[in-house]
Design a protein around this motif. Structure first.
Motif, mmCIF file in Angstrom:
data_model
loop_
_atom_site.group_PDB
_atom_site.id
_atom_site.type_symbol
_atom_site.label_atom_id
_atom_site.label_comp_id
_atom_site.label_asym_id
_atom_site.label_seq_id
_atom_site.Cartn_x
_atom_site.Cartn_y
_atom_site.Cartn_z
ATOM 1 N N MET A 108 4.177 -9.401 9.662
ATOM 2 C CA MET A 108 3.268 -8.454 9.014
ATOM 3 C C MET A 108 3.259 -8.711 7.510
ATOM 4 O O MET A 108 4.306 -8.828 6.879
ATOM 5 N N SER A 109 2.069 -8.838 6.913
ATOM 6 C CA SER A 109 1.972 -9.070 5.475
ATOM 7 C C SER A 109 2.351 -7.827 4.698
ATOM 8 O O SER A 109 2.355 -6.707 5.228
ATOM 9 N N ASP A 110 2.681 -8.013 3.394
ATOM 10 C CA ASP A 110 2.998 -6.872 2.551
ATOM 11 C C ASP A 110 1.827 -5.910 2.482
ATOM 12 O O ASP A 110 2.010 -4.691 2.499
ATOM 13 N N GLN A 111 0.597 -6.427 2.390
ATOM 14 C CA GLN A 111 -0.552 -5.535 2.283
ATOM 15 C C GLN A 111 -0.753 -4.748 3.564
ATOM 16 O O GLN A 111 -1.114 -3.575 3.538
ATOM 17 N N SER A 112 -0.519 -5.385 4.721
ATOM 18 C CA SER A 112 -0.627 -4.658 5.986
ATOM 19 C C SER A 112 0.425 -3.579 6.071
ATOM 20 O O SER A 112 0.178 -2.470 6.544
ATOM 21 N N ARG A 113 1.641 -3.895 5.597
ATOM 22 C CA ARG A 113 2.700 -2.898 5.630
ATOM 23 C C ARG A 113 2.368 -1.729 4.712
ATOM 24 O O ARG A 113 2.659 -0.580 5.014
ATOM 25 N N PHE A 114 1.709 -2.029 3.592
ATOM 26 C CA PHE A 114 1.291 -0.971 2.680
ATOM 27 C C PHE A 114 0.302 -0.039 3.360
ATOM 28 O O PHE A 114 0.400 1.168 3.250
ATOM 29 N N ARG A 115 -0.660 -0.620 4.106
ATOM 30 C CA ARG A 115 -1.615 0.231 4.808
ATOM 31 C C ARG A 115 -0.909 1.070 5.862
ATOM 32 O O ARG A 115 -1.241 2.236 6.073
ATOM 33 N N ARG A 116 0.088 0.478 6.556
ATOM 34 C CA ARG A 116 0.834 1.245 7.549
ATOM 35 C C ARG A 116 1.609 2.368 6.891
ATOM 36 O O ARG A 116 1.705 3.479 7.416
ATOM 37 N N LEU A 117 2.187 2.098 5.713
ATOM 38 C CA LEU A 117 2.910 3.126 4.975
ATOM 39 C C LEU A 117 2.014 4.311 4.683
ATOM 40 O O LEU A 117 2.396 5.453 4.869
ATOM 41 N N ARG A 118 0.800 4.057 4.231
ATOM 42 C CA ARG A 118 -0.098 5.155 3.888
ATOM 43 C C ARG A 118 -0.330 6.040 5.100
ATOM 44 O O ARG A 118 -0.443 7.253 4.987
ATOM 45 N N GLY A 119 -0.389 5.458 6.302
ATOM 46 C CA GLY A 119 -0.553 6.280 7.493
ATOM 47 C C GLY A 119 0.735 6.961 7.912
ATOM 48 O O GLY A 119 0.716 8.033 8.502
ATOM 49 N N SER A 120 1.889 6.347 7.582
ATOM 50 C CA SER A 120 3.144 6.863 8.107
ATOM 51 C C SER A 120 3.486 8.225 7.561
ATOM 52 O O SER A 120 4.126 9.020 8.226
ATOM 53 N N PHE A 121 3.080 8.513 6.302
ATOM 54 C CA PHE A 121 3.278 9.894 5.880
ATOM 55 C C PHE A 121 1.958 10.565 5.523
ATOM 56 O O PHE A 121 1.859 11.421 4.671
ATOM 57 N N ARG A 122 0.919 10.146 6.246
ATOM 58 C CA ARG A 122 -0.349 10.857 6.323
ATOM 59 C C ARG A 122 -1.004 11.060 4.972
ATOM 60 O O ARG A 122 -1.204 12.187 4.526
ATOM 61 N N LEU A 123 -1.327 9.960 4.357
ATOM 62 C CA LEU A 123 -2.088 10.045 3.123
ATOM 63 C C LEU A 123 -3.571 9.924 3.444
ATOM 64 O O LEU A 123 -4.300 9.152 2.839
ATOM 65 N N GLY A 124 -4.012 10.674 4.447
ATOM 66 C CA GLY A 124 -5.390 10.593 4.902
ATOM 67 C C GLY A 124 -6.347 11.247 3.928
ATOM 68 O O GLY A 124 -5.961 11.916 2.971
ATOM 69 N N ARG A 125 -7.639 11.082 4.181
ATOM 70 C CA ARG A 125 -8.644 11.606 3.278
ATOM 71 C C ARG A 125 -8.629 13.130 3.208
ATOM 72 O O ARG A 125 -9.117 13.717 2.252
ATOM 73 N N ARG A 126 -8.101 13.763 4.242
ATOM 74 C CA ARG A 126 -8.086 15.223 4.209
ATOM 75 C C ARG A 126 -7.059 15.756 3.214
ATOM 76 O O ARG A 126 -7.044 16.921 2.883
ATOM 77 N N ASP A 127 -6.160 14.882 2.755
ATOM 78 C CA ASP A 127 -5.177 15.273 1.748
ATOM 79 C C ASP A 127 -5.739 15.027 0.354
ATOM 80 O O ASP A 127 -6.564 14.139 0.144
ATOM 81 N N ARG A 128 -5.285 15.827 -0.623
ATOM 82 C CA ARG A 128 -5.551 15.524 -2.021
ATOM 83 C C ARG A 128 -4.532 14.468 -2.415
ATOM 84 O O ARG A 128 -3.367 14.762 -2.632
ATOM 85 N N GLU A 129 -4.977 13.229 -2.525
ATOM 86 C CA GLU A 129 -4.067 12.093 -2.486
ATOM 87 C C GLU A 129 -3.377 11.795 -3.798
ATOM 88 O O GLU A 129 -2.514 10.937 -3.847
ATOM 89 N N GLU A 152 2.726 4.695 -6.072
ATOM 90 C CA GLU A 152 1.652 4.726 -5.087
ATOM 91 C C GLU A 152 0.906 6.055 -5.127
ATOM 92 O O GLU A 152 -0.292 6.103 -4.861
ATOM 93 N N ARG A 153 1.612 7.117 -5.481
ATOM 94 C CA ARG A 153 0.978 8.433 -5.482
ATOM 95 C C ARG A 153 1.620 9.327 -6.529
ATOM 96 O O ARG A 153 2.805 9.644 -6.443
ATOM 97 N N LEU A 154 0.852 9.700 -7.531
ATOM 98 C CA LEU A 154 1.290 10.653 -8.550
ATOM 99 C C LEU A 154 0.529 11.957 -8.320
ATOM 100 O O LEU A 154 -0.696 11.992 -8.411
ATOM 101 N N GLY A 155 1.257 13.023 -8.020
ATOM 102 C CA GLY A 155 0.630 14.315 -7.777
ATOM 103 C C GLY A 155 -0.108 14.358 -6.458
ATOM 104 O O GLY A 155 0.055 13.510 -5.585
ATOM 105 N N GLY A 156 -0.927 15.387 -6.303
ATOM 106 C CA GLY A 156 -1.624 15.601 -5.042
ATOM 107 C C GLY A 156 -0.787 16.419 -4.080
ATOM 108 O O GLY A 156 0.269 16.969 -4.420
ATOM 109 N N ASP A 157 -1.255 16.516 -2.851
ATOM 110 C CA ASP A 157 -0.541 17.281 -1.832
ATOM 111 C C ASP A 157 0.772 16.603 -1.464
ATOM 112 O O ASP A 157 0.902 15.382 -1.562
#
Length: 269
Positions: free
Chosen positions: A1-22, A192-197
């Motif tokens: 798995m590439s680093d970029q693919s792992r990054f995308r998986r990370l975003r899903g692993s703790f639910r940084l979905g569009r419904r969140d204030r990211e 990767e994420r400053l502030g938000g939900d």
């Protein structure tokens, strides 16, 4: 798995979905952050051993954040207050602190670290140093644990060199770890994420220190409070693996500004 693919998986692993204030991703040249701060500059002088067990990845200037993001207690933070994203060396064979039969005090817990932000902005560990196995064995460090620490220091040194020479945060090449790995030359955000939900994830599984209450509803964002009710504010999260092999999938920082208390916890896949 590439680093970029792992990054995308990370975003899903703790639910940084569009419904969140990211929140906001910070690039390496963002003036609000310092990359690879010196442990001498971020930890109190009477806890120098912290630099061995915790690697400072990013220092965030809390004074330049929107005070509304930290709540009414933001005025109680010292002028030099910083938020730190730290990568613990220990996790091999379990979670940080998992070797202890029970938490030694109200500020210690498996997979959690609590700190006090001092007047000069430096951090003081509030819990007992025994949460780090290497701090319980004196000079007789088991060979496997010593080797694990040596590997972590080598990984960090290579990451620093990649940063110094190439100016990017990226996984290391397998043949020459001082060079970015193929496919990750574009690098990652340093935060990767400053502030938000507040992100959800498996970090909510382990109970926080006894001095802290965690409310983790099935729906909605988790909430952290001191036992007296004062809420922590989610400040930032970033993955640890681009910085060092075996880094967490997410390092999460929370701050309660009135008491100058900072909490770190970690999401692992």
């Amino acid at each position: 798995m590439s680093d970029q693919s792992r990054f995308r998986r990370l975003r899903g692993s703790f639910r940084l979905g569009r419904r969140d204030r990211e929140g906001e991703a910070l690039p390496p040249d963002d003036p609000r952050v310092e990359v690879f701060p010196d442990p001498v500059d971020v930890f109190v002088s009477d806890q120098p051993w912290l630099g061995r067990v915790l690697h400072p990845l990013v220092s965030i200037d809390l004074g330049v954040l929107d005070p509304a993001a930290l709540g009414p207690g933001a005025r109680d933070l010292p002028v030099l207050a910083r938020g730190l994203l730290l990568s613990p060396v220990e996790r091999e064979g379990g979670l940080l602190g998992g070797h202890l039969p029970a938490p030694p005090d109200e500020w210690s817990a498996v997979n959690w670290l609590a700190f006090r932000i001092e007047d000069d902005g430096r951090w003081r560990l509030l819990g007992d140093r025994s949460v780090f196995a290497i701090e319980t064995v004196g000079d007789d460090v088991p060979a496997a644990l010593a080797a694990f620490y040596a590997d972590a220091e080598a990984d960090l040194a290579a990451s620093r060199e990649r940063w110094r020479v190439h100016g990017v945060l990226a996984g290391g090449d397998f043949g020459d770890p001082t060079r970015p790995r193929a496919g990750s030359e574009g690098g990652f955000p340093v935060v990767e994420r400053l502030g938000g939900d507040t992100p959800t994830g498996n970090w909510v599984v382990e109970p926080p220190p006894a001095a802290v209450v965690l409310e983790a509803p099935d729906a909605g964002a988790p909430v952290l409070r001191l036992v007296d009710g004062r809420p922590f504010r989610f400040v930032a999260a970033t993955p640890g693996y681009p910085w060092r092999d075996h880094g967490a999938d997410a390092i999460l920082l929370f701050v309660e500004p009135e008491t100058r208390t900072a909490l770190l916890t970690f999401d692992w896949s």
